[in-house]
Scaffold this motif. Sequence first.
Motif, PDB file in Angstrom:
ATOM      1  N   SER A 118      53.343 -30.305  28.699  1.00  0.00           N
ATOM      2  CA  SER A 118      54.617 -29.844  29.262  1.00  0.00           C
ATOM      3  C   SER A 118      55.685 -30.934  29.293  1.00  0.00           C
ATOM      4  O   SER A 118      56.783 -30.696  29.798  1.00  0.00           O
ATOM      5  CB  SER A 118      54.397 -29.314  30.686  1.00  0.00           C
ATOM      6  N   CYS A 119      55.390 -32.131  28.778  1.00  0.00           N
ATOM      7  CA  CYS A 119      56.310 -33.272  28.886  1.00  0.00           C
ATOM      8  C   CYS A 119      56.559 -33.910  27.528  1.00  0.00           C
ATOM      9  O   CYS A 119      55.752 -33.776  26.606  1.00  0.00           O
ATOM     10  CB  CYS A 119      55.737 -34.333  29.832  1.00  0.00           C
ATOM     11  N   ARG A 120      57.678 -34.638  27.426  1.00  0.00           N
ATOM     12  CA  ARG A 120      57.975 -35.459  26.254  1.00  0.00           C
ATOM     13  C   ARG A 120      57.990 -36.947  26.582  1.00  0.00           C
ATOM     14  O   ARG A 120      57.814 -37.784  25.701  1.00  0.00           O
ATOM     15  CB  ARG A 120      59.334 -35.071  25.666  1.00  0.00           C
ATOM     16  N   ARG A 121      58.247 -37.273  27.831  1.00  0.00           N
ATOM     17  CA  ARG A 121      58.327 -38.660  28.296  1.00  0.00           C
ATOM     18  C   ARG A 121      57.419 -38.800  29.512  1.00  0.00           C
ATOM     19  O   ARG A 121      57.588 -38.094  30.509  1.00  0.00           O
ATOM     20  CB  ARG A 121      59.760 -39.034  28.683  1.00  0.00           C
ATOM     21  N   ILE A 122      56.469 -39.726  29.426  1.00  0.00           N
ATOM     22  CA  ILE A 122      55.498 -39.912  30.510  1.00  0.00           C
ATOM     23  C   ILE A 122      55.373 -41.398  30.806  1.00  0.00           C
ATOM     24  O   ILE A 122      55.459 -42.238  29.899  1.00  0.00           O
ATOM     25  CB  ILE A 122      54.117 -39.322  30.119  1.00  0.00           C
ATOM     26  N   VAL A 123      55.157 -41.740  32.073  1.00  0.00           N
ATOM     27  CA  VAL A 123      54.775 -43.100  32.433  1.00  0.00           C
ATOM     28  C   VAL A 123      53.334 -43.052  32.933  1.00  0.00           C
ATOM     29  O   VAL A 123      52.954 -42.148  33.684  1.00  0.00           O
ATOM     30  CB  VAL A 123      55.715 -43.716  33.486  1.00  0.00           C
ATOM     31  N   VAL A 124      52.537 -44.004  32.474  1.00  0.00           N
ATOM     32  CA  VAL A 124      51.125 -44.100  32.839  1.00  0.00           C
ATOM     33  C   VAL A 124      50.947 -45.376  33.666  1.00  0.00           C
ATOM     34  O   VAL A 124      51.330 -46.465  33.223  1.00  0.00           O
ATOM     35  CB  VAL A 124      50.229 -44.156  31.584  1.00  0.00           C
ATOM     36  N   LEU A 125      50.360 -45.250  34.844  1.00  0.00           N
ATOM     37  CA  LEU A 125      50.175 -46.383  35.747  1.00  0.00           C
ATOM     38  C   LEU A 125      48.691 -46.671  35.903  1.00  0.00           C
ATOM     39  O   LEU A 125      47.921 -45.805  36.330  1.00  0.00           O
ATOM     40  CB  LEU A 125      50.790 -46.078  37.116  1.00  0.00           C
ATOM     41  N   GLU A 126      48.303 -47.904  35.569  1.00  0.00           N
ATOM     42  CA  GLU A 126      46.902 -48.304  35.700  1.00  0.00           C
ATOM     43  C   GLU A 126      46.742 -49.284  36.853  1.00  0.00           C
ATOM     44  O   GLU A 126      47.298 -50.386  36.841  1.00  0.00           O
ATOM     45  CB  GLU A 126      46.392 -48.951  34.415  1.00  0.00           C
TER      46      GLU A 126
END
Length: 282
Positions: free
Chosen positions: A124-132
């Motif tokens: 459902s998204c085109r831009r995502i931020v992933v936090l580790e």
Amino acid sequence: MTTAPVDGVTEIVDPADPRVDDYRELNSIAVRAEMEGDEFFMGEGYVPIDRMLDSGHRMRSVLLHPKRLKRFLPTMERPEMAGVPVYVAEQEVIAEIVGFNMYRCCLASAYRAPMPTVRELAESCRRIVVLEALNDDQNVGAIARAARAFEIDGIVISPTCNDPYQRRTVRVSMGEILHMPVARAAPEDWPAAIETLHESGFETWAMTPADDAVDLWDLEVPDKVAIVLGAEGHGLEAATMRATTHRVRIPISPVVDSLNVGHAAAVTFAAVGRPRGVRTTA
């Protein structure tokens, strides 16, 4: 109560009153995690509480210092507040409820919405931020606020990342975290969740200060991109780095070791959001 009685407002005089159990031991992350679970979360301040309502989260209750009540009255008129208990208590009572001397309290509790899966978010998204493994509430809040400002669509968090709905995170984000879908990867799916993003058409950019990483300004922004950020100091795990499409650095002055992760996120989001075809190199 130091102010005149107001319809729909109940004064709390006994700190042990069970109606305000949502607000106990606010400074204990471990206690709050066990207490809130996946059921509810806290908002602190007028703007975050407005964002709670704007984002469609169903309210449980509100707790205010009497001097906060006048400014809160217009919020009480909102249809989303119908039937929501509003409590006021004097400073010394609030201090016993929350576990410390909170100056002029303005708090609300609301029910949590179900989290999507990583795959559902990716579709459902085109831009995502992933936090580790980010373990600082303020950094998570700052990243969420910048993500909303630069039109990042959603957030994926690793199994060991801080709760994105922790009170300080919601406050620092000015409630913007509440408008963003968040998916938490299961322990058995990390860092395999990066591959889930690839299967949905994403490039993944692992942000690092390493000299041999690709310069952010030299990358073409793809249609779907996920920006992967690690905790300050330790950074991303080696396995996570290997799982991503590119290792990417922000070029900065050599007299500075690195940027705060919140600042680095904002710079990267702005770069990703620049108009197609715009190059920053000569």
